[in-house]
Motif scaffolding. Sequence first.
Motif, mmCIF file in Angstrom:
data_model
loop_
_atom_site.group_PDB
_atom_site.id
_atom_site.type_symbol
_atom_site.label_atom_id
_atom_site.label_comp_id
_atom_site.label_asym_id
_atom_site.label_seq_id
_atom_site.Cartn_x
_atom_site.Cartn_y
_atom_site.Cartn_z
ATOM 1 N N GLU A 103 0.876 -1.166 -0.225
ATOM 2 C CA GLU A 103 -0.078 0.039 0.186
ATOM 3 C C GLU A 103 0.856 1.295 0.076
ATOM 4 O O GLU A 103 0.494 2.153 -0.363
ATOM 5 C CB GLU A 103 -0.988 0.121 1.311
ATOM 6 C CG GLU A 103 -1.830 -1.138 1.421
ATOM 7 C CD GLU A 103 -2.746 -1.009 2.658
ATOM 8 O OE1 GLU A 103 -2.351 -0.355 3.451
ATOM 9 O OE2 GLU A 103 -3.804 -1.941 2.772
ATOM 10 N N ALA A 104 2.278 1.127 0.155
ATOM 11 C CA ALA A 104 2.946 2.339 0.524
ATOM 12 C C ALA A 104 3.180 3.221 -0.561
ATOM 13 O O ALA A 104 2.917 4.567 -0.473
ATOM 14 C CB ALA A 104 4.412 1.869 1.046
ATOM 15 N N PRO A 105 3.088 2.720 -1.934
ATOM 16 C CA PRO A 105 3.525 3.731 -2.998
ATOM 17 C C PRO A 105 2.293 4.786 -3.184
ATOM 18 O O PRO A 105 2.279 5.755 -3.425
ATOM 19 C CB PRO A 105 3.511 2.844 -4.221
ATOM 20 C CG PRO A 105 3.869 1.511 -3.542
ATOM 21 C CD PRO A 105 3.443 1.285 -2.378
ATOM 22 N N LYS A 106 0.997 4.252 -2.956
ATOM 23 C CA LYS A 106 -0.311 5.197 -2.952
ATOM 24 C C LYS A 106 -0.360 5.763 -1.457
ATOM 25 O O LYS A 106 -1.096 6.955 -1.534
ATOM 26 C CB LYS A 106 -1.608 4.319 -3.175
ATOM 27 C CG LYS A 106 -1.537 3.842 -4.526
ATOM 28 C CD LYS A 106 -2.803 3.049 -4.893
ATOM 29 C CE LYS A 106 -2.859 2.514 -6.134
ATOM 30 N NZ LYS A 106 -4.165 1.631 -6.476
ATOM 31 N N GLN A 107 0.117 5.591 -0.473
ATOM 32 C CA GLN A 107 0.037 6.390 0.704
ATOM 33 C C GLN A 107 1.326 6.965 1.032
ATOM 34 O O GLN A 107 1.383 7.583 2.349
ATOM 35 C CB GLN A 107 -0.330 5.278 2.033
ATOM 36 C CG GLN A 107 -1.544 4.295 1.373
ATOM 37 C CD GLN A 107 -2.759 4.952 1.467
ATOM 38 O OE1 GLN A 107 -2.787 6.237 2.036
ATOM 39 N NE2 GLN A 107 -3.865 4.504 1.161
ATOM 40 N N LYS A 108 2.121 7.275 0.255
ATOM 41 C CA LYS A 108 3.606 7.919 0.742
ATOM 42 C C LYS A 108 3.352 9.157 1.281
ATOM 43 O O LYS A 108 4.355 9.354 1.915
ATOM 44 C CB LYS A 108 4.499 7.719 -0.606
ATOM 45 C CG LYS A 108 4.103 8.582 -1.745
ATOM 46 C CD LYS A 108 4.913 8.293 -2.878
ATOM 47 C CE LYS A 108 4.533 9.106 -4.272
ATOM 48 N NZ LYS A 108 5.503 8.975 -5.253
ATOM 49 N N PHE A 109 2.500 9.804 0.904
ATOM 50 C CA PHE A 109 2.549 11.327 1.449
ATOM 51 C C PHE A 109 1.862 11.451 2.892
ATOM 52 O O PHE A 109 1.819 12.552 3.420
ATOM 53 C CB PHE A 109 1.727 12.351 0.564
ATOM 54 C CG PHE A 109 2.352 12.325 -0.866
ATOM 55 C CD1 PHE A 109 3.755 13.007 -0.844
ATOM 56 C CD2 PHE A 109 1.970 11.786 -2.030
ATOM 57 C CE1 PHE A 109 4.412 12.911 -2.121
ATOM 58 C CE2 PHE A 109 2.740 11.972 -3.203
ATOM 59 C CZ PHE A 109 3.980 12.778 -3.191
ATOM 60 N N LYS A 110 1.420 10.081 3.425
ATOM 61 C CA LYS A 110 0.832 9.957 4.737
ATOM 62 C C LYS A 110 1.983 9.866 5.551
ATOM 63 O O LYS A 110 2.868 9.109 5.720
ATOM 64 C CB LYS A 110 0.023 8.867 4.921
ATOM 65 C CG LYS A 110 -1.544 8.990 4.074
ATOM 66 C CD LYS A 110 -2.575 8.104 4.514
ATOM 67 C CE LYS A 110 -3.980 8.409 3.687
ATOM 68 N NZ LYS A 110 -4.939 7.363 4.088
ATOM 69 N N ARG A 111 1.751 10.606 6.582
ATOM 70 C CA ARG A 111 3.205 10.655 7.651
ATOM 71 C C ARG A 111 3.140 9.235 8.399
ATOM 72 O O ARG A 111 4.244 8.688 8.671
ATOM 73 C CB ARG A 111 2.674 11.704 8.992
ATOM 74 C CG ARG A 111 3.784 11.933 9.873
ATOM 75 C CD ARG A 111 3.564 12.756 10.701
ATOM 76 N NE ARG A 111 4.575 13.142 11.748
ATOM 77 C CZ ARG A 111 4.544 14.127 12.947
ATOM 78 N NH1 ARG A 111 3.551 14.907 12.736
ATOM 79 N NH2 ARG A 111 5.648 14.225 13.443
#
Length: 338
Positions: A103-111
């Motif tokens: 999931e990290a690529p789509k959530q990379k801007f979440k702290r």
Amino acid sequence: MVLIDALFINKGGGAVLLRYLIEKILAHPKRNQFFFLLDPRFDKPVALDTNYVVINNSISDRIRYYKQNKDNYAKVFCFANTPPPVKLSVPVYTYFHNQKLLEAPKQKFKRSYFRTYLKYLFVKRYNRNTDYYIMQTPHMVKGLTAIGLKDTTHCITIPFYDDRKYKAPHTPFNERVKDEFVFISNPSPQKNYPALLNAWEYLLEKGQTPKLHLTIDDTAPQLIARVNALNTRGSRIANHVYLDPRDLYFNCPYLVFPSTVESFGLPLIEAVDSGMKVLASNLPYVYDVIKPSLTFDPYDKVSIADAVVKALNSDLPFPEVVTKNEVDRLVELLIGSS
């Protein structure tokens, strides 16, 4: 010789699976053809008394080890999601068991995903150094191929887990206390404790107080405070902090499982083997391992509460396990032609 690279595995579900894999390998006739690279934080089984080395759990030490020993192995199995840091001329398999990395690529801007995204970047950087990824479930294969790490021909689904612990005599369902629910998990965000507690608050407001067994440790003081506040108002929530779930699973009727992210969902299988009925999130990871008694929307407190009420007032079907333990297949894959 087959290298089992378990650096960075030190606790939690990964450590449990590693100990089980070590046990199975040590019972194999060709046990001496395996060598283990271990993390210093891992509690090594006493039976593993040879064919292993412990090195510092750092990227630089791992690179150094591979450069110094890359010609010593006929096959490599990386256990902690990340392929080798150098390209090898032998078959390499990487066990991938962290859905949050997918999931990290789509959530990379979440702290909350910052560290996970950094780990993902390491996986991506070394992706070319593994020939295959081994995963537990079809939904993990789908997630990995969706972000382009490998295609399906380079993904192998091999579920494995210790299936012995909960296959033992337990209290018959009809003799268990009727209104007790269990959720045994650490308080990491994907376990969705806030939604579960919201559902129990909603039930309280409707005059219903089923008992809920939890394990929230001191890493989540805000959740502990929430539990205490609900109990003060009349809820019945028992926070055990930490315990072996066996006794609860063998004596309580229901598992309630609101997690939103699981690579495998082993507690679901354990609950089924323990004779429990299972209320679980309506998400793909659930259906990969069991056919649940009832599902709910894990993001909706009312949906969770309604499932609890339905469990208490109707005869739900018993759940079924739809996967199987294939640890022997995994060991044979690793030892074959090595």
